[in-house]
Motif scaffolding. Sequence first.
Motif, PDB file in Angstrom:
ATOM      1  N   LEU A 137       0.439   1.990  -3.372  1.00 27.74           N
ATOM      2  CA  LEU A 137      -0.449   1.294  -4.362  1.00 27.74           C
ATOM      3  C   LEU A 137      -1.908   0.897  -3.856  1.00 27.74           C
ATOM      4  O   LEU A 137      -2.784   0.875  -4.090  1.00 27.74           O
ATOM      5  N   VAL A 138      -1.713  -0.123  -2.571  1.00 26.25           N
ATOM      6  CA  VAL A 138      -2.619  -0.296  -1.871  1.00 26.25           C
ATOM      7  C   VAL A 138      -3.485   0.656  -1.414  1.00 26.25           C
ATOM      8  O   VAL A 138      -4.821   0.604  -1.534  1.00 26.25           O
ATOM      9  N   TYR A 177      -9.512   5.709 -13.743  1.00 25.13           N
ATOM     10  CA  TYR A 177      -9.225   4.996 -12.526  1.00 25.13           C
ATOM     11  C   TYR A 177      -7.643   5.294 -12.539  1.00 25.13           C
ATOM     12  O   TYR A 177      -7.011   5.608 -11.405  1.00 25.13           O
ATOM     13  N   MET A 205      -4.832   7.014  -9.517  1.00 24.22           N
ATOM     14  CA  MET A 205      -3.823   6.281  -8.847  1.00 24.22           C
ATOM     15  C   MET A 205      -2.409   6.890  -8.847  1.00 24.22           C
ATOM     16  O   MET A 205      -1.591   6.982  -8.298  1.00 24.22           O
ATOM     17  N   SER A 208      -3.859   3.561  -2.502  1.00 20.66           N
ATOM     18  CA  SER A 208      -4.432   4.251  -3.823  1.00 20.66           C
ATOM     19  C   SER A 208      -5.565   3.279  -4.203  1.00 20.66           C
ATOM     20  O   SER A 208      -6.555   4.081  -4.469  1.00 20.66           O
ATOM     21  N   LEU A 209      -5.436   2.270  -4.339  1.00 25.91           N
ATOM     22  CA  LEU A 209      -6.615   1.381  -4.801  1.00 25.91           C
ATOM     23  C   LEU A 209      -7.772   1.637  -3.804  1.00 25.91           C
ATOM     24  O   LEU A 209      -8.803   1.602  -4.136  1.00 25.91           O
ATOM     25  N   TYR A 259      -8.524   3.949  -2.009  1.00 24.96           N
ATOM     26  CA  TYR A 259      -8.623   5.250  -2.176  1.00 24.96           C
ATOM     27  C   TYR A 259      -9.819   5.351  -3.463  1.00 24.96           C
ATOM     28  O   TYR A 259     -10.749   5.831  -3.422  1.00 24.96           O
ATOM     29  N   ALA A 260      -9.291   5.000  -4.615  1.00 26.68           N
ATOM     30  CA  ALA A 260     -10.150   4.850  -5.781  1.00 26.68           C
ATOM     31  C   ALA A 260     -11.312   4.246  -5.455  1.00 26.68           C
ATOM     32  O   ALA A 260     -12.273   4.708  -6.053  1.00 26.68           O
ATOM     33  N   ARG A 261     -11.258   3.046  -4.784  1.00 29.10           N
ATOM     34  CA  ARG A 261     -12.364   2.219  -4.611  1.00 29.10           C
ATOM     35  C   ARG A 261     -13.446   3.028  -3.855  1.00 29.10           C
ATOM     36  O   ARG A 261     -14.699   3.190  -4.209  1.00 29.10           O
TER      37      ARG A 261
END
Lengths: 276, 300
Positions: B286-287, A108, A112, B289-290, B292-294
């Motif tokens: 960051l928001v 994860y 990021m 990326s979160l 995206y990762a989700r």
Amino acid sequence: MRKGLNLKMIIYIILAVMLAISLFPFLVTLITSLKDVSEVYTSPPTWIPVKPTFKNYREVFERYPMARYFLNSFIIAIGATLLNAAFSIPAAYATARLRFRGKKFFMYLLLMVQMFSPIIIIIALFRQMSIFGLLNSYLGLILVNAVFTLTFSIWMLSAYFLNVPFELEEAAMIDGCNRFQAIVKILIPLAMPGLTATMIYTFINAWNEFVFALTFTTTPEMRPLTVGLYSFVGRWSIQWQYITTASILGIVPIVLLFMLVEKQLMSGLMGGAIKG
Amino acid sequence: MYEMRTGIARQRFNKKESTIAYVLLFPAIAFLIVFMFYPVVNVIVMSFFKVDMLGRFKAFIGIGNYQLLFGNVKFWEILIRTVVWTVVGVLVKTVVGMIYALLLNVKFKGRKIARTLLIIPWAAPVPISAILFQWVYNYDFGLLNHTLKLIGISNPPLWLAYTKTAFIAALYVDIWIGIPFMAVVFLAGLQAIPDELYDAGAIDGAGVFNKFRYITIPLIRPVLIVATLLSALWTFNDFSVIWILTRGGPIDTTDILITWIYKNYFVYYKPAIAAAAGTVTFVILLVFSLLYARFYFKEE
């Protein structure tokens, strides 16, 4: 039948127009690089060089430290690629083959970190780099380029390693290889296409890098090609026939390399969303 | 997923295996901490301090830098411009990329060549392309204005000299670089859709538009989401195009957050403002990326 033919004609025309617009800058570049200086600075400009010449391709190396720029780019990109491989292969192996607490979190995190903006890193790194004497050094640029491609490499390599059946390494280990030998003799050769693609991609990235090189080099001798070319622009007498010539030389090999790895790169970027 | 694919069944978290894993991960993690996490933390901390021109910490001042930053009209202008830059950029890339993909999804002779030509702007080094656009945009000798004159636009602008045209010119370059990625990704998505679905749609009497709306769009939705998120991050972070074409000028009017932060630190010598704006940027990314990762893990 007729209708199908017409549809294809329309597609051809639309695509041709779109691609012509898209490739326009490169066409202009190529044309300019083949012109004599007197023809470069004529208004209105000409489309076809009146007297096409290759002399810019010789002169650009004589008048500018172009060979040095290419060499710098090459050293930095190769160094970053090797360093990157040295760090990403073990990490990718761990994520692909071993079970450990925090693996999901680590994966994860990798995703990021990929999104961190280089600019934010740079404003903190600049002082560190100057304190450690890493400004105007190959090592400094190799380090930052390696680290900025590291997470993506681990991510891609991990996927490639997973595609190699673990049973083969197990069999080798049962036959008396240790883990390291199994990696070197079985896994690495079998994952070679993926490994090569990842390394080429790292190389391309480091070659194309701009803002780190712009910030961390101040002397002309240490500049890579991207920043070297940029330093020509904005001076009162820009010699566009030379800049375009150097650009062609800087672009063509990278575009060819990119074409080699484009498909793998895509599946690496898009993950589960695309079955590459 | 990982457990399944790593092969044979073992006890959970074998101690020896974990140790090997941590040893193997250590160099990469140490490297990331020194060159990525530490700098980010450093910038965040710096944003709460008074610092001198060289970025040395002087005194803790709490949210003082943020008050300065948020009180500056320019910051808001640049923030809005960044949003416009990113939204318009991603939108145009998505639409044009989709057009390319739909065209290339039809079988015809020369399709492979077209695809190869299409990705050249993506494959070429971005800084070099941006430098070349300076030449394309050249007022007197550039072939762009020459071509524009030929097709009847008698008075083409001095592209990079004025605020509006310079912004459009830079955004055009960013879009131009970003389109091929979208096109290629969408094309791969389209090619994964089985023909039978369209045939079934045709039997049900769906027209071209309805087929696109009810078959294509839902099926390439995951691709669409991940691609636009990635594209948004890249567009937002596009430093070199703006820097090379305009350096954010004339007088900061083509700056986006990224170039403005850089300028504050290296040109205006205001590291604290750069750090505060950098922290804001970090939170925004960051928001993103979160998200995206989700989506990434979900699709997987």
